[in-house]
Design an enzyme around this catalytic site. Structure first.
Site, PDB file in Angstrom:
ATOM      1  N   LYS A  24       0.843  -1.203   0.000  1.00  0.00           N
ATOM      2  CA  LYS A  24       0.000   0.000   0.000  1.00  0.00           C
ATOM      3  C   LYS A  24       0.875   1.250   0.000  1.00  0.00           C
ATOM      4  CE  LYS A  24      -2.049   2.508   3.212  1.00  0.00           C
ATOM      5  NZ  LYS A  24      -2.042   3.797   2.518  1.00  0.00           N
ATOM      6  N   GLU A  81      10.752   1.809   9.706  1.00  0.00           N
ATOM      7  CA  GLU A  81      11.627   2.961   9.446  1.00  0.00           C
ATOM      8  C   GLU A  81      10.808   4.198   9.748  1.00  0.00           C
ATOM      9  OE1 GLU A  81      14.697   2.493   8.845  1.00  0.00           O
ATOM     10  OE2 GLU A  81      14.521   0.357   8.413  1.00  0.00           O
ATOM     11  N   CYS A 115      13.244  11.928   5.951  1.00  0.00           N
ATOM     12  CA  CYS A 115      13.527  11.557   7.341  1.00  0.00           C
ATOM     13  C   CYS A 115      15.003  11.744   7.668  1.00  0.00           C
ATOM     14  CB  CYS A 115      13.066  10.132   7.610  1.00  0.00           C
ATOM     15  SG  CYS A 115      13.726   8.953   6.427  1.00  0.00           S
ATOM     16  N   GLU A 152       9.711  16.137  15.400  1.00  0.00           N
ATOM     17  CA  GLU A 152       9.999  16.023  13.973  1.00  0.00           C
ATOM     18  C   GLU A 152       9.007  16.918  13.229  1.00  0.00           C
ATOM     19  OE1 GLU A 152       8.903  12.592  11.580  1.00  0.00           O
ATOM     20  OE2 GLU A 152      10.883  12.620  10.655  1.00  0.00           O
TER      21      GLU A 152
HETATM   22  O1  TXE Z   1       2.406   9.390   8.019  1.00  0.00           O
HETATM   23  P1  TXE Z   1       1.757   7.975   8.294  1.00  0.00           P
HETATM   24  P2  TXE Z   1       1.673  10.787   7.961  1.00  0.00           P
HETATM   25  C1  TXE Z   1       6.451  11.615   9.677  1.00  0.00           C
HETATM   26  C2  TXE Z   1       6.403  13.112   9.535  1.00  0.00           C
HETATM   27  C3  TXE Z   1       4.973  13.373   9.307  1.00  0.00           C
HETATM   28  C4  TXE Z   1       4.344  12.351  10.204  1.00  0.00           C
HETATM   29  C5  TXE Z   1       2.951  11.968   9.864  1.00  0.00           C
HETATM   30  O2  TXE Z   1       6.798  13.704  10.743  1.00  0.00           O
HETATM   31  O3  TXE Z   1       4.598  14.662   9.652  1.00  0.00           O
HETATM   32  O4  TXE Z   1       5.171  11.219  10.057  1.00  0.00           O
HETATM   33  O5  TXE Z   1       2.833  11.714   8.487  1.00  0.00           O
HETATM   34  C6  TXE Z   1      -0.069   4.296   6.458  1.00  0.00           C
HETATM   35  N1  TXE Z   1      -2.016   0.875   9.772  1.00  0.00           N
HETATM   36  N2  TXE Z   1       6.821  10.925   8.458  1.00  0.00           N
HETATM   37  O6  TXE Z   1       0.551  10.848   8.929  1.00  0.00           O
HETATM   38  O7  TXE Z   1       0.343   8.092   8.692  1.00  0.00           O
HETATM   39  C7  TXE Z   1      -0.435   5.478   5.591  1.00  0.00           C
HETATM   40  O8  TXE Z   1      -1.598   5.221   4.860  1.00  0.00           O
HETATM   41  C8  TXE Z   1      -1.273   0.687   8.659  1.00  0.00           C
HETATM   42  C9  TXE Z   1       8.145  10.391   8.416  1.00  0.00           C
HETATM   43  O9  TXE Z   1       1.361  11.084   6.566  1.00  0.00           O
HETATM   44  O10 TXE Z   1       2.691   7.264   9.191  1.00  0.00           O
HETATM   45  C10 TXE Z   1       0.811   5.604   4.733  1.00  0.00           C
HETATM   46  O11 TXE Z   1       0.774   4.652   3.676  1.00  0.00           O
HETATM   47  N3  TXE Z   1      -0.826   1.689   7.894  1.00  0.00           N
HETATM   48  C11 TXE Z   1       8.319   9.433   7.308  1.00  0.00           C
HETATM   49  C12 TXE Z   1       1.928   5.232   5.714  1.00  0.00           C
HETATM   50  O12 TXE Z   1       1.278   4.540   6.777  1.00  0.00           O
HETATM   51  C13 TXE Z   1      -1.119   2.942   8.257  1.00  0.00           C
HETATM   52  C14 TXE Z   1       7.628   9.702   6.041  1.00  0.00           C
HETATM   53  C15 TXE Z   1       2.678   6.429   6.305  1.00  0.00           C
HETATM   54  O13 TXE Z   1       1.752   7.364   6.821  1.00  0.00           O
HETATM   55  C16 TXE Z   1      -1.879   3.210   9.415  1.00  0.00           C
HETATM   56  C17 TXE Z   1       6.299  10.236   6.233  1.00  0.00           C
HETATM   57  C18 TXE Z   1      -2.337   2.111  10.183  1.00  0.00           C
HETATM   58  N4  TXE Z   1      -3.080   2.258  11.277  1.00  0.00           N
HETATM   59  C19 TXE Z   1       5.960  10.846   7.411  1.00  0.00           C
HETATM   60  N5  TXE Z   1      -2.015   4.551   9.531  1.00  0.00           N
HETATM   61  C20 TXE Z   1       9.673   8.843   7.137  1.00  0.00           C
HETATM   62  N6  TXE Z   1      10.112   8.000   8.069  1.00  0.00           N
HETATM   63  O14 TXE Z   1      10.327   9.070   6.130  1.00  0.00           O
HETATM   64  C21 TXE Z   1      -1.367   5.112   8.486  1.00  0.00           C
HETATM   65  N7  TXE Z   1      -0.830   4.150   7.705  1.00  0.00           N
END
Ligand code: TXE
Length: 486
Positions: free
Chosen positions: A179, A254, A288, A389
């Site tokens: 996904k 990650e 990140c 962050e």
């Molecule tokens: O990320 P999410 P978000 C950090 C950055 C950002 C914060 C939130 O600080 O502001 O995270 O971003 C899926 N079960 N990073 O809310 O939600 C979601 O659909 C399974 C750092 O946009 O963590 C997407 O595909 N999956 C980072 C993926 O998780 C779930 C990069 C990431 O989204 C889920 C991005 C659940 N319950 C944001 N909930 C990095 N490490 O590079 C969400 N998802």
């Protein structure tokens, strides 16, 4: 590959593009103009189940496909990505807001490299044998594919991070339910037709679109999806760990970072300055690995501050489709608001905005999500600006007096992904690198990647490592076989 039309993205299951069972859809935004330009499936657990069944049915055949054949298919995918680079780069820029120049030179080539790297790596992946001397026995380790695995990726480097997971997963002989982020689904959607063209057998890789809390959650909760590789926010990672732990799933997480850039006065100044501008603001600061806390040795601090402001002031904020643009749009309105709220409260949080801080109105794209690159001066590492962050075009700068002081500050944070160190003192390089609580240290460079190296963080930045054989180890289950021979 038609990406111009306002379109409905579909799920890619069992080698076919299909609508979600519910026929529910989510709006997809173009952040550079702040407008909806298409829709994606709002998939639910039924869609995930269908994808799982396709993956399960494909598993035996794929896991028994010769390494040579798997490797050839992965290489073909890599080549097709390059053949379609211009369209994929345009799609990424439109979906994410990043400059198309960056998508062309970094995101899409790297997506191709991920497949090519694991096409090669799988042919070199070997396991161990242990002769039990004096016991007339030999032990060897089989590394077998796990079965059906889940890959969930974020929006900041959409195709780059999506392929970073699925390439090793399928190279190792697994089948996948994957996904991409619902915020940037387009290039993962386009990958479907590349997979078909490359001859990847049906069901080996299934791409499902939808929200994290429904589609993502259904993948993580699925009792027979035995491993989850996730990149995203730390809060989401903690939630996934909680759901997956009682089912004893293998997990690779990650997560976020709040990385220090530590600048000593003996560094190569010009190279440091140029690279620090990049490590602060590349991809609108939405990586990140960006160095978001800059610590500068006191004797160099005033000079650095002046020169850094001058260099950052040259960065051009603008439409991702303009070739002069350095900083495109942030990925979404929600994210822009989150990032801006830190600037608005900077003073209350103990910071002083010394450059930028404003929303930018870009000609002909007035509703896009643009923000100036922003520098905030702080004097206490424990302030919120140095602890949260923020994940946008914001960095803090502060000075330090000696090595011990800066080491303590660098480590005094919940995250532990990467650090950048600028010095020409070899002994100091080793002393500091060994004591930094992070998974990756770059010395006199930033984001120089060799795909063979272990990639990942400690503390709230995650668990496990991706990259090279580490990824192939994650996506296989070791089994010891002990044979007695007399
Ligand atoms: O990320 P999410 P978000 C950090 C950055 C950002 C914060 C939130 O600080 O502001 O995270 O971003 C899926 N079960 N990073 O809310 O939600 C979601 O659909 C399974 C750092 O946009 O963590 C997407 O595909 N999956 C980072 C993926 O998780 C779930 C990069 C990431 O989204 C889920 C991005 C659940 N319950 C944001 N909930 C990095 N490490 O590079 C969400 N998802």
């Amino acid at each position: 590959m038609d990406i111009e039309i306002s379109m409905k993205i579909k799920n890619y299951i069992n080698g076919e593009y299909v609508n979600p069972i519910s026929d529910n859809w989510i709006d997809n935004y173009n952040p550079s103009i702040g407008e909806v330009y298409g829709q994606l499936p709002d998939s639910n657990s039924q869609d995930v189940e269908i994808a799982y069944k396709a993956a399960e049915a494909a598993f035996r055949g794929w896991s028994e496909t010769t390494l040579d054949e798997r490797s050839k298919i992965l290489s073909k995918i890599a080549k097709l990505i390059i053949a379609k680079l211009p369209e994929l780069a345009m799609a990424e820029a439109k979906d994410n807001g990043k400059p198309v120049r960056v998508a062309k030179s970094i995101d899409i080539p790297r997506a191709s490299a991920n497949f090519q790297f694991f096409a090669n790596a799988i042919t070199q992946f070997a396991s161990e044998a242990h002769e039990s001397v004096g016991q007339n026995a030999i032990n060897f380790t089989l590394r077998q594919p796990i079965g059906v695995v889940g890959c969930i990726s974020p929006w900041n480097l959409p195709l780059y991070l999506f392929t970073w997971k699925i390439a090793p997963a399928i190279a190792a002989g697994n089948c996948v339910v994957a996904k991409p982020s619902e915020i940037t689904p387009m290039t993962a959607y386009l990958l479907g037709e590349i997979l078909t063209e490359a001859g990847l057998p049906k069901g080996v890789l299934n791409i499902i679109h939808g929200l994290g809390t429904t589609t993502g959650q259904a993948i993580v909760e699925h009792p027979n999806i035995k491993a989850i590789s996730f990149t995203g926010g730390t809060k989401t990672g903690a939630h996934i760990a909680k759901v997956a732990a009682p089912m004893f799933k293998k997990l690779s997480l990650e997560l976020g970072g709040k990385n220090p850039a530590i600048i000593f006065s003996d560094c190569d100044y010009n190279e440091m300055l140029q690279t620090t501008v990049r490590s602060s603001f590349a991809n609108q600061g939405q990586i990140c690995l960006c160095g978001s806390r800059i610590f500068v040795e006191a004797s160099l601090y005033q000079k650095f501050k002046t020169d850094f402001i001058a260099a950052v002031s040259k960065l051009k904020v603008g439409s991702p489709f303009n070739n002069n643009t350095d900083i495109g749009a942030l990925v979404s309105k929600t994210h822009l608001n989150k990032v801006k709220s830190y600037i608005d409260k900077a003073e209350q949080y103990g910071g002083n905005v010394i450059f930028g801080g404003n929303i930018v109105s870009v000609h002909d794209s007035e509703d896009g999500y643009y923000l100036e690159p922003t520098i905030i001066e702080v004097d206490d590492n424990s302030c919120i600006l140095n602890q949260d962050e923020i994940f946008g075009p914001i960095v803090t700068i502060m000075s330090f007096n000696d090595e011990n002081e800066v080491l303590a500050m660098a480590n005094d944070v919940n995250y532990g992904l990467s650090a950048t160190l600028w010095t020409n003192d070899l002994k100091r390089t080793m002393r500091v690198s060994k004591q930094l609580e992070v998974g990756i240290v770059w010395v006199n460079t930033w984001l120089l990647r060799d795909l063979r190296t272990p990639f990942g963080g400690v503390k709230s930045s995650g668990v496990g490592r991706e990259g090279g054989f580490e990824a192939l180890r994650f996506f296989t289950e070791p089994k010891n076989i002990c044979i007695k021979y007399n």
